[in-house]
Write a protein that holds these residues in place. Structure first.
Motif, PDB file in Angstrom:
ATOM      1  N   GLY A 558       0.730  -1.117  -0.093  1.00  0.00           N
ATOM      2  CA  GLY A 558      -0.132  -0.426   0.151  1.00  0.00           C
ATOM      3  C   GLY A 558       0.681   1.101  -0.050  1.00  0.00           C
ATOM      4  N   ILE A 559       0.485   1.516   0.722  1.00  0.00           N
ATOM      5  CA  ILE A 559       0.762   3.293   0.137  1.00  0.00           C
ATOM      6  C   ILE A 559       1.560   3.773   2.236  1.00  0.00           C
ATOM      7  N   GLY A 560       0.679   3.650   3.633  1.00  0.00           N
ATOM      8  CA  GLY A 560       1.366   3.871   4.367  1.00  0.00           C
ATOM      9  C   GLY A 560       3.491   4.252   4.688  1.00  0.00           C
ATOM     10  N   LEU A 561       3.584   2.911   4.401  1.00  0.00           N
ATOM     11  CA  LEU A 561       4.876   2.761   4.716  1.00  0.00           C
ATOM     12  C   LEU A 561       5.003   3.761   3.707  1.00  0.00           C
ATOM     13  N   SER A 562       4.574   4.336   3.081  1.00  0.00           N
ATOM     14  CA  SER A 562       6.419   5.506   1.812  1.00  0.00           C
ATOM     15  C   SER A 562       5.770   6.485   2.628  1.00  0.00           C
ATOM     16  N   LEU A 563       4.174   6.733   2.704  1.00  0.00           N
ATOM     17  CA  LEU A 563       4.185   8.432   3.299  1.00  0.00           C
ATOM     18  C   LEU A 563       5.075   8.456   4.751  1.00  0.00           C
ATOM     19  N   VAL A 564       5.066   7.182   5.716  1.00  0.00           N
ATOM     20  CA  VAL A 564       6.005   7.035   6.942  1.00  0.00           C
ATOM     21  C   VAL A 564       7.007   8.085   6.275  1.00  0.00           C
ATOM     22  N   LYS A 565       8.366   7.562   4.985  1.00  0.00           N
ATOM     23  CA  LYS A 565       9.304   7.667   4.869  1.00  0.00           C
ATOM     24  C   LYS A 565       9.493   9.070   4.478  1.00  0.00           C
ATOM     25  N   GLU A 566       7.921   9.262   4.055  1.00  0.00           N
ATOM     26  CA  GLU A 566       7.965  10.818   3.231  1.00  0.00           C
ATOM     27  C   GLU A 566       8.100  11.659   4.430  1.00  0.00           C
ATOM     28  N   ILE A 567       7.661  11.295   5.176  1.00  0.00           N
ATOM     29  CA  ILE A 567       7.166  12.316   6.354  1.00  0.00           C
ATOM     30  C   ILE A 567       8.666  12.344   7.107  1.00  0.00           C
ATOM     31  N   VAL A 568       9.302  11.166   7.891  1.00  0.00           N
ATOM     32  CA  VAL A 568      10.085  11.284   8.470  1.00  0.00           C
ATOM     33  C   VAL A 568      11.261  11.947   7.848  1.00  0.00           C
ATOM     34  N   ASN A 569      11.374  11.856   6.333  1.00  0.00           N
ATOM     35  CA  ASN A 569      12.761  12.407   6.032  1.00  0.00           C
ATOM     36  C   ASN A 569      12.490  13.806   5.483  1.00  0.00           C
ATOM     37  N   LEU A 570      11.087  14.622   5.751  1.00  0.00           N
ATOM     38  CA  LEU A 570      10.680  15.947   5.895  1.00  0.00           C
ATOM     39  C   LEU A 570      11.148  16.290   7.229  1.00  0.00           C
ATOM     40  N   SER A 571      10.861  15.167   8.358  1.00  0.00           N
ATOM     41  CA  SER A 571      11.298  16.098   9.608  1.00  0.00           C
ATOM     42  C   SER A 571      12.739  15.690  10.252  1.00  0.00           C
ATOM     43  N   TYR A 572      13.553  15.751   8.940  1.00  0.00           N
ATOM     44  CA  TYR A 572      15.570  15.389   8.887  1.00  0.00           C
ATOM     45  C   TYR A 572      15.738  14.275   9.481  1.00  0.00           C
ATOM     46  N   GLY A 573      14.861  12.824   9.605  1.00  0.00           N
ATOM     47  CA  GLY A 573      14.792  11.703  10.601  1.00  0.00           C
ATOM     48  C   GLY A 573      15.589  10.824   9.190  1.00  0.00           C
ATOM     49  N   GLU A 574      15.532   9.906  10.205  1.00  0.00           N
ATOM     50  CA  GLU A 574      15.535   8.396   8.898  1.00  0.00           C
ATOM     51  C   GLU A 574      14.522   7.590   9.358  1.00  0.00           C
ATOM     52  N   ILE A 575      14.376   5.875   8.519  1.00  0.00           N
ATOM     53  CA  ILE A 575      13.537   5.353   8.871  1.00  0.00           C
ATOM     54  C   ILE A 575      15.298   4.024   8.216  1.00  0.00           C
ATOM     55  N   THR A 576      14.444   3.048   9.370  1.00  0.00           N
ATOM     56  CA  THR A 576      15.556   1.565   8.515  1.00  0.00           C
ATOM     57  C   THR A 576      14.106   0.106   9.183  1.00  0.00           C
ATOM     58  N   VAL A 577      14.831  -0.462   7.959  1.00  0.00           N
ATOM     59  CA  VAL A 577      14.089  -1.703   9.025  1.00  0.00           C
ATOM     60  C   VAL A 577      14.900  -2.669   8.367  1.00  0.00           C
ATOM     61  N   GLU A 578      14.898  -4.111   9.221  1.00  0.00           N
ATOM     62  CA  GLU A 578      15.570  -4.801   9.360  1.00  0.00           C
ATOM     63  C   GLU A 578      15.363  -6.224   9.813  1.00  0.00           C
TER      64      GLU A 578
END
Length: 884
Positions: A558-578
């Motif tokens: 879907g688009i939920g995780l894509s949205l999360v990545k975009e807004i985290v980048n907007l907030s000067y942050g980073e997201i990872t998965v492992e």
């Protein structure tokens, strides 16, 4: 000496040679370092191998080949994972990673650089190695100096100075001249950034004196270069050129520390010659700098080179004119050749100019077209969202109403709950699409404010407890205390809700989900871990892509995780998965929580309210014939204004038992009916033909006849700017579609009750106090005007309700409804109450008899006066006097 010892000696010798020539001949230096690596591999000497990897990584880093450098640093990480022994090489990889991350010149990269440095400090402190501890802290000071160029300049420069001065004491004690010189260089850079050039010059000279003791030729040349650069800022080109010449001589013999330094040397030469108006030498040196340009400085160098070339050509042309004037004879052939040459050059220049002009125009058109497409896409998504929200309201509203009913069968309740869940899911998808479109168009901005983040996180995390119980999942929550931190509430909500929803969606029954919120190095780390099918490498690489689907037999993301990545980048942050060693899937989100980590424009108070739509002074023509609606005085009037008939029918069904409901199909009719009927409350849609909800609210709130009426706006628009716009027009509440019927009922009830409380206040006051009773400035103006009319006419026995309404410029019905809303009294009752209040005041203060006072306040009949007085005060006028 054994063969092993000989090989170790050879490897160390090659490594030393590599370090010795690393600035003069990097290609040869790499060969020696590679030889060390081969010998270390043969000997299985991990310590020597680590040193060879570090040297090669450092060489590629100095050539700005960061991708290759990182390969060698990763190899050192692999060695550490095997041995689990903290070495100086392993700590240095953190430092170099920080430098590479920092010079990405993006805020997430710069913040990540700090994380690497803090990791290096922690590792150094574990080894208890004072040298490494001071080295890593020195790097942290350098980071703050670098960060000062982006935000909070003074704060970062002060912090940088503190760290650098601390390590200076250590290096002076150790007599480590190389690092003492580095510290003086950093202090000089801090002074230069603070525009204290005199202090910068002193520190540069200290650096030069100290570095000479180390016999490090490259460092000495760097010191000379630093002084040359500072004298450029002093506007002293001769001194600057002298130091640059000294630096260039050493660089020529021993090589440059980095390719970037060679380019910057030529640039500073160019700037110094420009200060001397020697444009020829300035242009030549800028051309040299241009040869060694990189992607970051390409545009700047090109621009400077063109400017210097123009100045040089201008100066050259002036000299040619003087020379031509001094020569008395010029052959005709020379003149012709020069003219032809000039015309040819002019022609070529014109063609080139036209070419670049056309190219520029095409680019402008393309950019404009792309912007128009982006704007169209955002508008399209907004309109689609609005169109979806209206039918969703008509689905979820009646369902919600039915679910609140007590006579539902268990089977019906289950069906309705399923419909409600899917309606909510569809609404969530619509919101996510809208958010993504705003992100792409650059319309989604941060709204950071300070608050208690732990409370917000706990409330969101605990809302999934019911799902955990249903699926028999062991759900654990661990949240640090996060008081008075800085965050964007919307970003946190969207991130946490999407990640937890994703975890509960894919976690099997009887498994476990962990949610952790920790603070590490001034950074918030959110962790969501769940059992489930482990991700393949391809899935890890693509999981944040919209609608990614591994194959036709698997469910997409879907688009939920894509949205999360975009807004985290907007907030000067980073997201990872492992995938973890515990066979779980772990999402980690890193977000800043300090005020200094955000830009001034990111804060909520940086956003001013959008300008209010100024309605043209169009007068809404109200039909003389009043709207033919049957008015029941015993029930309040509710006006519903919406161009969607189904919405009007649905809202009417909610309120028909308690209110007399009147409908209007657009904003213009809504204004006409509001003025004609003066309802008790209005519920209006925003997007309507003729007059929208904002305009309706603004018109009614600025009209004395309707300014008191509470207005609730319903809209599918979810942006804050729309909310601000609605509230600015005077609307009392703003509700987004789809809405819960219970919530709408409560808000209507609360607004009506707030008006009733004002009536009670009035009934307890002896005299009318407009500023305390009025809801807004227009109501205050109305009550002031009303007071004036009462004061002028209250003693006139013939002053009637008709005279009263005429004096105020209203119809009797409009005045009646307005006074009923504000005071609970009709026009006649209001006039009478004011006369009785004045009479009571006179009875207290005057010596006149009861009959005289009754006549003076407009009562012709003494017995009627006494009767009315007793109804209001519970006693006759005579008894009232005796009580006083």
């Amino acid at each position: 000496m054994s063969d092993t010892e000989i090989s170790q000696h050879q490897a160390q010798l090659n490594l030393n040679i590599s370090k010795l020539i690393e600035n003069k001949n990097r290609d040869s230096s790499k060969i020696y370092a590679k030889t060390t690596e081969k010998i270390a591999l043969r000997l299985r000497d991990k310590d020597l191998l680590s040193k060879a990897f570090l040297q090669q990584g450092k060489l590629f880093y100095k050539q700005q080949k960061d991708d290759v450098a990182l390969i060698f640093f990763n190899k050192i990480d692999s060695l550490y994972q095997i041995e689990k022994v903290i070495t100086e090489d392993y700590i240095m990889t953190k430092i170099y990673r920080a430098e590479i991350s920092k010079f990405r010149l993006t805020m997430p990269g710069v913040l990540k650089a700090k994380d690497y440095i803090l990791e290096a400090i922690n590792l150094a402190e574990e080894t208890n190695d004072e040298k490494l501890i001071n080295l890593t802290k020195y790097r942290l000071g350098e980071w703050h100096g670098f960060m000062s160029q982006a935000r909070d300049t003074k704060e970062h420069l002060d912090t940088a100075r503190i760290y650098v001065n601390k390590v200076l004491e250590y290096y002076q004690k150790e007599k480590n001249y190389k690092f003492i010189a580095n510290v003086y260089y950093t202090l000089a850079s801090i002074d230069a950034s603070s525009k204290d050039y005199k202090a910068a010059e002193i520190n540069y000279k200290k650096r030069l004196e100290v570095i000479k003791k180390s016999n490090d030729s490259v460092k000495i040349s760097e010191a000379y270069y630093g002084l040359g650069s500072v004298f450029r800022r002093f506007n002293q080109p001769d001194k600057g050129l002298k130091y640059l010449d000294s630096a260039a001589a050493i660089f020529k013999t021993h090589g440059f520390s980095t390719d970037d330094r060679r380019k910057n040397l030529y640039k500073d030469y160019a700037y110094l010659y420009e200060l001397k108006n020697d444009y020829k030498n300035a242009f030549v040196n800028m051309q040299k700098a241009f040869v060694f340009k990189d992607s970051i400085f390409k545009e700047e160098n090109s621009k400077n080179a063109i400017e210097l070339d123009a100045k040089y050509q201008a100066a050259k042309k002036e000299r040619e004119i003087i020379l031509l004037k001094s020569q008395k004879k010029l052959s005709e052939e020379q003149k012709t050749n020069q003219r032809n040459l000039y015309l040819g050059g002019l022609g070529l220049t014109t063609i080139a100019g036209l070419f670049f002009f056309v190219l520029f125009q095409n680019r402008q058109k393309t950019t404009k077209k792309l912007k128009e497409l982006d704007d169209f896409k955002s508008k399209l998504f907004a309109n689609i969202s609005h169109e979806f929200r209206t039918p969703l309201t008509l689905i979820s509203g009646p369902i919600d109403k039915r679910l609140n009913s007590s006579n539902l069968t268990e089977e019906d309740r289950t069906d309705f709950e399923m419909i409600q869940r899917n309606s909510d899911r569809l609404l969530n998808l619509v919101d996510q699409l809208l958010d993504l479109s705003k992100l792409e168009a650059g319309h989604l901005k941060l709204k950071v404010s300070q608050g208690d983040l732990s409370v917000l996180l706990k409330s969101m995390a605990s809302s999934f407890q019911h799902q955990a119980t249903q699926k028999h999942i062991n759900y654990t929550i661990n949240i640090d205390e996060l008081n008075n931190v800085w965050f964007d509430k919307d970003v946190i909500e969207k991130t946490v809700i999407n990640l937890l929803s994703n975890a509960f969606k894919y976690a099997p029954e009887n498994s476990a989900i962990n949610f952790n919120a920790l603070v590490l190095d001034d950074t918030l780390q959110l962790q969501v871990e769940n059992k489930g099918n482990l991700l393949t490498k391809k899935q890890v690489d693509n999981i944040f892509n919209r609608f990614y689907q591994a194959d036709e037999n698997t469910e997409g993301v879907g688009i939920g995780l894509s949205l999360v990545k975009e807004i985290v980048n907007l907030s000067y942050g980073e997201i990872t998965v492992e995938n973890t060693s515990n066979k779980t899937i772990l999402f980690k989100v890193y977000l800043p929580i300090l005020k200094s980590q955000f830009k001034p424009s990111d804060f909520a108070d940086a956003f001013t309210n959008p300008p209010m739509i100024k309605q043209k002074e169009d007068t809404i023509k109200v039909e003389k014939a009043a709207v033919k609606e049957v008015i029941d005085e015993n029930r309040p009037i509710l006006l519903i204004v919406d161009d969607h008939e189904d919405i009007r029918i649905f809202v009417k069904s909610v309120f028909k038992d308690s209110y007399q409901v009147v409908e209007a199909s657009n904003g213009e009719i809504g204004v006409e009916k509001a003025i004609a009927l003066v309802p008790d409350i209005i519920i209006s849609d925003v997007m309507m033909p003729k007059l929208n909800g904002f305009q309706l609210s603004e018109i009614l709130k600025q009209d004395e006849r309707t300014s008191h009426i509470p207005i609730i706006l319903l809209t599918a628009k979810t942006e804050d700017t729309d909310t601000f716009k609605g509230l600015e027009t005077g609307a009392d509440d703003y509700i987004t579609k789809p809405f819960k019927t219970k919530a709408l009922e409560i808000r209507v009830k609360n607004l009506i009750n707030s008006r009733l409380k004002l009536r009670e206040r009035y009934s307890q006051e002896l005299v009318l106090k407009p500023t305390e009773i009025a809801i807004n400035s227009f109501d205050a103006q109305f009550l002031e005007k009303l007071n004036i009319v009462i004061d002028e006419n209250i003693t006139e026995p013939t002053f009637s309700a008709a005279d009263f309404s005429k004096a105020l410029g209203m119809s009797r019905m409009q005045l009646h409804r307005k006074l009923k809303a504000l005071t609970g009294l009709s026009a006649t009752e209001f006039v009478r109450s004011q006369r009785l209040k004045l009479a009571a005041d006179l009875l207290k203060k005057s010596d006149a008899n009861v009959s005289e006072i009754g006549y003076s306040v407009g009562f012709n009949d003494h017995s009627y006066f006494a009767k009315c007085f007793k109804e209001m005060y519970g006693c006759t006028p005579t008894e009232f006097i005796s009580k006083q």
